[in-house]
Scaffold this motif. Structure first.
Motif, short mmCIF file in Angstrom:
data_model
loop_
_atom_site.label_atom_id
_atom_site.label_comp_id
_atom_site.label_asym_id
_atom_site.label_seq_id
_atom_site.Cartn_x
_atom_site.Cartn_y
_atom_site.Cartn_z
N LEU A 263 40.92 11.91 19.19
CA LEU A 263 41.97 10.89 19.13
C LEU A 263 43.30 11.50 18.68
O LEU A 263 44.35 11.24 19.28
CB LEU A 263 41.56 9.75 18.20
N ILE A 264 43.26 12.32 17.64
CA ILE A 264 44.51 12.91 17.13
C ILE A 264 45.14 13.82 18.19
O ILE A 264 46.35 13.77 18.41
CB ILE A 264 44.24 13.69 15.83
N ALA A 265 44.33 14.63 18.84
CA ALA A 265 44.85 15.53 19.87
C ALA A 265 45.43 14.75 21.04
O ALA A 265 46.48 15.12 21.60
CB ALA A 265 43.75 16.47 20.35
N THR A 266 44.78 13.65 21.42
CA THR A 266 45.28 12.83 22.52
C THR A 266 46.58 12.12 22.11
O THR A 266 47.52 12.00 22.91
CB THR A 266 44.23 11.80 22.95
N ILE B 240 43.53 20.53 20.05
CA ILE B 240 44.95 20.71 20.36
C ILE B 240 45.17 22.01 21.13
O ILE B 240 45.89 22.05 22.13
CB ILE B 240 45.79 20.68 19.07
N ARG B 241 44.55 23.07 20.67
CA ARG B 241 44.73 24.38 21.33
C ARG B 241 44.13 24.41 22.72
O ARG B 241 44.59 25.17 23.58
CB ARG B 241 44.13 25.48 20.46
N ASP B 242 43.11 23.58 22.97
CA ASP B 242 42.49 23.53 24.29
C ASP B 242 43.22 22.60 25.25
O ASP B 242 42.94 22.60 26.46
CB ASP B 242 41.04 23.05 24.18
N SER B 243 44.16 21.81 24.75
CA SER B 243 44.82 20.80 25.56
C SER B 243 45.82 21.42 26.53
O SER B 243 46.59 22.32 26.17
CB SER B 243 45.55 19.78 24.67
N PHE B 244 45.84 20.90 27.76
CA PHE B 244 46.83 21.32 28.76
C PHE B 244 48.08 20.43 28.70
O PHE B 244 49.04 20.68 29.41
CB PHE B 244 46.22 21.25 30.17
N ARG B 245 48.03 19.39 27.86
CA ARG B 245 49.13 18.43 27.82
C ARG B 245 50.05 18.63 26.63
O ARG B 245 51.01 17.89 26.44
CB ARG B 245 48.57 17.00 27.79
N ILE B 246 49.76 19.63 25.81
CA ILE B 246 50.56 19.92 24.64
C ILE B 246 51.22 21.29 24.82
O ILE B 246 50.55 22.27 25.18
CB ILE B 246 49.69 19.90 23.37
N SER B 247 52.52 21.37 24.57
CA SER B 247 53.27 22.62 24.78
C SER B 247 52.83 23.68 23.77
O SER B 247 52.33 23.35 22.68
CB SER B 247 54.76 22.37 24.63
N LEU C 23 53.09 24.08 15.99
CA LEU C 23 53.56 23.14 14.98
C LEU C 23 52.42 22.28 14.44
O LEU C 23 52.23 22.18 13.21
CB LEU C 23 54.65 22.24 15.58
N LEU C 24 51.67 21.67 15.34
CA LEU C 24 50.59 20.76 14.93
C LEU C 24 49.47 21.51 14.20
O LEU C 24 48.94 21.01 13.20
CB LEU C 24 50.03 20.06 16.16
N SER C 25 49.15 22.69 14.69
CA SER C 25 48.10 23.47 14.02
C SER C 25 48.54 23.85 12.61
O SER C 25 47.73 23.85 11.67
CB SER C 25 47.79 24.73 14.83
N GLY C 26 49.83 24.16 12.45
CA GLY C 26 50.34 24.48 11.12
C GLY C 26 50.28 23.30 10.18
O GLY C 26 49.95 23.46 9.00
N LEU C 27 50.57 22.12 10.70
CA LEU C 27 50.52 20.92 9.87
C LEU C 27 49.09 20.59 9.45
O LEU C 27 48.86 19.95 8.42
CB LEU C 27 51.12 19.73 10.62
N VAL D 167 37.25 17.86 10.16
CA VAL D 167 38.00 17.13 11.18
C VAL D 167 39.27 17.89 11.54
O VAL D 167 39.65 17.99 12.71
CB VAL D 167 38.34 15.71 10.70
N LYS D 168 39.93 18.47 10.54
CA LYS D 168 41.15 19.24 10.81
C LYS D 168 40.84 20.44 11.71
O LYS D 168 41.58 20.71 12.66
CB LYS D 168 41.77 19.70 9.50
N LYS D 169 39.76 21.15 11.42
CA LYS D 169 39.39 22.30 12.25
C LYS D 169 39.07 21.87 13.68
O LYS D 169 39.47 22.53 14.64
CB LYS D 169 38.18 23.01 11.64
N MET D 170 38.34 20.76 13.83
CA MET D 170 38.02 20.25 15.16
C MET D 170 39.29 19.85 15.90
O MET D 170 39.42 20.07 17.11
CB MET D 170 37.07 19.06 15.05
#
Length: 239
Positions: free
Chosen positions: A186-189, A220-227, A233-237, A212-215
């Motif tokens: 959900l967070i990644a989407t 996020i890193r596997d997503s094709f819809r996130i730059s 940025l998101l991984s750092g947060l 949950v943060k690791k998942m």
């Protein structure tokens, strides 16, 4: 009459079962409490759409009154849920049946496939919030997953609903793998669909577990819809 009709439905499922697909499905749904027959999802959707056009309430009523959920196969549970989604019920009747269905879920697939058909929720996102919250508070982790996947599927299309969905899963504490993975999904989407809302959510700090943060970082890193920049940025947060 419904018993005869249901037996015909079972015969049809058996005729569509594939041994190789049964083996494959068993590998990707480990720990399921339901026996898997090996019928592909497009076929299940097709059957459910037919039932949804022909006395769906009688079909659902038969499942609820005459069958023991512990003895139902995976495919029976999926079709049961899909019929609820495809039939033209009013909102209150839909809520009644969807709530009953949630108690039959016993693996990720018989959650995610039927919930994807619950399109009526998109028209009643505000009215459905109490039910979504009830699902999330359930002691049953599969019912909790139904709640998270409902938020994922129907509450990320507007900034307001996305913020609501993120806050709800932030308050959900579970050590069950399939609940935590749904939270991460959900967070990644949300990051892909409502980027600014997701960034603000993470910047404020969360109550999410380290698992949950690791998942979420993996999703996020596997997503094709996130730059690439937003992935960093998101991984750092989340780190």
């Amino acid at each position: 009459m419904e018993r005869r009709r249901y037996n015909e439905f079972l015969k049809r499922l058996k005729s569509l079962a594939e041994e190789d697909y049964k083996s494959f499905s068993g590998k990707i749904t480990p720990g399921s409490c339901a026996r898997i027959m090996g019928v592909r999802v497009p076929a299940l959707r097709s059957i459910a759409k037919e039932i949804a056009k022909d006395r769906p309430e009688e079909f659902i009523g038969y499942v609820l009154s005459s069958l023991e959920k512990e003895k139902m196969t995976h495919e029976e549970i999926v079709v049961f849920g899909l019929v609820i989604g495809y039939a033209k019920f009013d909102f209150n009747k839909f809520c009644e049946f969807a709530a009953a269905f949630s108690e039959y879920v016993c693996n990720w697939a018989c959650c995610d496939v039927p919930v994807s058909s619950f399109k009526l929720i998109a028209k009643y996102t505000e009215e459905y919030k109490p039910e979504a919250e009830r699902l999330l508070k359930s002691p049953n982790p599969w019912v909790q997953r139904v709640g998270v996947v409902t938020l994922l599927d129907y509450y990320l299309e507007s900034p307001e609903n996305a913020e609501y969905a993120l806050n709800m899963i932030n308050n959900l504490s579970s050590d069950e793998y399939y609940v935590m993975m749904a939270q991460a999904w959900l967070i990644a989407t949300a990051a892909a669909k409502q980027r600014d809302i997701a960034v603000d959510f993470l910047k404020r700090g969360t109550s999410l577990s380290s698992d949950v943060k690791k998942m979420t970082i993996r999703k996020i890193r596997d997503s094709f819809r996130i730059s690439p920049d937003d992935k960093e940025l998101l991984s750092g947060l989340l780190g």
